[in-house]
Design an enzyme around this catalytic site. Structure first.
Site, PDB file in Angstrom:
ATOM      1  N   HIS A  78       0.816  -1.221   0.000  1.00  0.00           N
ATOM      2  CA  HIS A  78       0.000   0.000   0.000  1.00  0.00           C
ATOM      3  C   HIS A  78       0.850   1.273   0.000  1.00  0.00           C
ATOM      4  O   HIS A  78       0.732   2.086  -0.923  1.00  0.00           O
ATOM      5  CB  HIS A  78      -1.001  -0.032   1.161  1.00  0.00           C
ATOM      6  N   GLU A  83       1.914   5.400  12.534  1.00  0.00           N
ATOM      7  CA  GLU A  83       0.602   5.048  13.054  1.00  0.00           C
ATOM      8  C   GLU A  83       0.466   3.546  13.293  1.00  0.00           C
ATOM      9  O   GLU A  83      -0.109   3.123  14.294  1.00  0.00           O
ATOM     10  CB  GLU A  83      -0.486   5.512  12.072  1.00  0.00           C
ATOM     11  N   ASP A  84       0.993   2.735  12.387  1.00  0.00           N
ATOM     12  CA  ASP A  84       0.677   1.303  12.417  1.00  0.00           C
ATOM     13  C   ASP A  84       1.822   0.394  12.853  1.00  0.00           C
ATOM     14  O   ASP A  84       1.639  -0.815  12.933  1.00  0.00           O
ATOM     15  CB  ASP A  84       0.206   0.850  11.023  1.00  0.00           C
ATOM     16  N   ASP A  97     -19.882  20.460 -22.712  1.00  0.00           N
ATOM     17  CA  ASP A  97     -18.558  19.859 -22.512  1.00  0.00           C
ATOM     18  C   ASP A  97     -18.639  18.355 -22.276  1.00  0.00           C
ATOM     19  O   ASP A  97     -17.763  17.767 -21.667  1.00  0.00           O
ATOM     20  CB  ASP A  97     -17.837  20.545 -21.344  1.00  0.00           C
TER      21      ASP A  97
HETATM   22 MN    MN Z   1      -2.370   4.752   4.022  1.00  0.00          MN
END
Ligand code: MN
Length: 699
Positions: free
Chosen positions: A52, A80-81, A261
């Site tokens: 990711h 964070e993880d 458009d």
């Molecule tokens: Mn992320």
């Protein structure tokens, strides 16, 4: 290493192959760091988690971000993880990368139970991050795009929530930041999961229009040949309007097939001169739609978008043609302003919409803030000119009041009139792009609550409400304090001596609270007076106990005049007992004519706030002084107002109010309220003598 991870890593490294060696080495180290830290974590899809951040970093490279931003994208989920710390990242990759990771982490870290508070808190974090360094938001938008690309693994209700949030926030933000390269994909992926049925319906509408793709292809082929024949060397791209945008138009009631458009062609050339040559060439090939040529090179859009647009008829269909140089194209796709930190809030690169949201976030309740953000992001902007020729952008629908508050809060508070393109206009006027706006300021009683009806910006509404709240509180307290002072002096006592008894009677704990409550009428003076009388039983009850809403006919009421209104009955209010030279405000009532209150009287303000039409201007005048209303018709020439003003001052008249407007026949109209000692006929004569004055009425 896992094959899938190796594939992502190779893709990222191939996009950064032209980087300086030192940056490539830092990137390599960051990838190793992320691989080690995320370790065995897996995504819901079953892939290693680290795929990711590597994919997010790849999107960030597509947007032309610098090495720090790409490296921060690789590391964006580590703090964070995983057990990684910011200090560790700063030590290994430098403080700039650490700051970006910190920003991305803080935006992500908002957690809680109340969905409203949560949304507002997340928005605030995002905008603070955006203000300090837009590169954080570039990472968050890329993060969101990759999450949408891999959203299948989530439960449908979670997909829908993420989709809705993206449509409300990330899509408009990408647009505002000029990140056209990913905005379309971001919005269509979000649309598909947020509103699957409508998404399918929109795709069907497009699929059902006969030969749409063929029309696009053949127009593109024709244009390529035509440009080549005219010696213009350019790249031609073709596109059909994306589903989310088509859906929004359809929802707004437009017929999809006749959108100007729906079909788009884009010509990318080397120079600006070639842009204009290409425009001429397109118009020679296909008939242009009048009024649809937009030159965003001469006047860039709010997100610094530059291009020339025109709409043409191609065999019964409308095509929007965009023409730009390679440099403009790169900026439009990648967002030139998205990659720089704004050093100060005077930085001209800082977009005004962002400034407005940051101003607003301190004052607003959570619900209001979300509304304000949605409104600001959803609206397109107009640009208007200041008297010195500076460009100011405002949301569509903004009026002169919005403009005044965008200039400065004080300009808004003191706004008494406005000129648009040199002509006086009502304060309710809406503005259009290109308008030159000038705000007239003067002695006013402050912003009117009526203005709320014709402001489009949260900032202006907020400032008007704030002013009224502040002024009302101050006036309420002042009124309470003077009422208490009068009460105490009548009973020959002091605040120190009386406070314990009065506070106990009212059930309050501070003198300020008591003044507020008396001023607002929540604590009646009569009750306090009874308490004081009970204490000093010997004191005689005064005959003229003030009652909050009564009026007393005072012997000198004749000295109060209502300019412009003749023959009305004026009486003095009993609650605040006005005396010269206190400023007055009149409240008209059917039963009692006009009641004169002190301008600070809470009772008067309360009744006027309920129905502003009841307010009447009142003045104290000395004997022999008169108040006249003057109406003039004059030629609308420069200096006309100044000449009349000078003449009035020569007559030693005090101008209380003035206003001017333009009649339908183009003549100027001027209105004054003046206080003067001379006769009215003298006044008339002097005013008629002014060059350009056509008629005068004085009463
Ligand atoms: Mn992320």
């Amino acid at each position: 290493m896992n094959q899938i991870v190796a594939g992502h890593e190779a893709a990222l490294r191939s996009r950064t192959a032209d980087w300086p060696t030192a940056d490539q080495e830092r990137l390599q180290a960051a990838i190793r760091f992320a691989v080690v830290k995320h370790g065995a974590q897996i995504r819901r899809s079953g892939e290693p988690y680290v795929t990711h951040p590597l994919a997010v970093a790849a999107v960030v490279t597509e947007l032309g971000a610098d090495a720090d931003t790409v490296i921060a994208a690789v590391l964006h989920d580590t703090v964070e993880d995983t057990d990684a710390s910011l200090a560790e990242i700063a030590g290994a990759f430098g403080p700039s990368v650490a700051t970006l990771v910190d920003g991305a982490t803080k935006v992500a870290a908002v957690r809680g139970d109340d969905p409203d508070a949560l949304e507002a808190a997340r928005l605030r974090k995002l905008f603070v991050a955006l203000a300090s360094d837009p590169r954080v938001v570039v990472i968050k938008i890329a993060d969101r795009l990759h999450n949408l690309r891999t959203i299948d693994a989530l439960a449908p209700h979670k997909q829908a929530r993420i989709g809705r949030e993206t449509l409300a926030l990330h899509g408009p933000l990408a647009h505002r930041m000029g990140l056209a390269a990913i905005k379309t994909e971001l919005e269509d992926r979000a649309f598909a999961v947020a509103h699957p049925d409508e998404y399918e319906a929109t795709r069907k509408v497009l699929a059902d229009i006969p030969e749409l793709e063929q029309a696009l292809d053949s127009a593109r082929t024709e244009l390529v040949a035509h440009l080549a024949a005219n010696g213009i060397d350019g790249v031609v791209q073709a596109r059909i309007k994306h589903a989310w945008s088509v859906h929004r138009k359809a929802r707004a009631g437009y017929d999809v097939e006749s959108l100007h458009d729906l079909l788009g062609l884009r010509i990318i050339v080397a120079t600006l001169a070639e842009c204009y040559a290409a425009l001429g060439s397109v118009h020679a090939l296909w008939e242009p739609v009048p009024g649809r040529i937009k030159d965003y090179v001469a006047k860039p859009k709010f997100n610094s978008y530059r291009s020339i647009h025109t709409t043409v008829h191609v065999r019964g269909r409308l095509f929007e043609v965009q023409i730009r140089t390679q440099e403009m194209h790169r900026e439009a796709e990648l967002g030139s302003a998205a990659h720089h930190a704004y050093k100060t809030h005077d930085d001209p690169r800082e977009p005004q919409w962002l400034r407005r949201l940051l101003d607003w976030q301190d004052a607003a309740e959570d619900g209001e803030y979300v509304e304000a953000v949605t409104e600001e992001l959803g609206a397109e902007e107009i640009w208007v000119l200041t008297p010195t020729g500076d460009v100011l952008t405002l949301p569509v629908g903004s009026g002169v009041i919005d403009y005044a508050y965008a200039i400065h809060s004080e300009v808004g508070h003191r706004c008494s009139g406005a000129k648009v393109n040199g002509k006086l206009v009502p304060l309710s006027s809406r503005l259009r792009s290109g308008d030159r706006v000038e705000i007239l300021t003067g002695r006013t009683t402050g912003p009117s609550l009526d203005w709320l009806a014709y402001t489009a910006t949260a900032r202006a509404r907020d400032r008007v409400r704030q002013w009224h709240g502040r002024v009302r509180r101050a006036r309420t307290r002042a009124a309470g304090e003077s009422a208490l002072a009068a009460l105490l002096s009548k009973h020959r006592t002091t605040p120190e001596a009386a406070a314990p008894l009065l506070l106990a009677t009212a059930g309050l704990s501070s003198w300020e609270q008591l003044a507020d409550q008396v001023g607002s009428g929540h604590v009646e003076l009569l009750r306090l007076e009874r308490a004081l009388r009970g204490r000093t039983a010997a004191a005689p009850a005064p005959a003229d106990t003030p009652t909050p809403h009564g009026t007393v006919r005072a012997p000198d009421a004749g000295q109060v005049v209502a300019p412009g209104l003749s023959g009305i009955e004026v009486s003095l209010a009993g609650c605040c007992r006005p005396a010269p030279p206190a400023a007055l405000i009149g409240v008209s009532s059917r039963a009692r004519g006009v009641v004169a209150h002190r301008a600070s009287c809470a009772n008067a303000l309360a009744s006027i706030e309920d129905s502003p039409g009841k307010a009447v201007r009142l003045l104290w005048v000395a004997p022999g002084v008169r108040v006249s209303t003057v109406h003039l018709v004059c030629d609308n020439t420069p200096g006309a107002i100044a000449r009349v003003t000078l003449a009035l001052l020569d007559l030693r008249a005090d101008i209380e109010t003035s206003s001017s407007s333009i009649a339908e026949d183009g003549r100027g109209l001027q209105h004054y309220e003046i206080v003067h000692t001379g006769s009215r006929s003298e006044l008339r004569k002097a005013l008629r003598a002014i060059p350009g004055v056509r008629s005068v009425s004085v009463d």
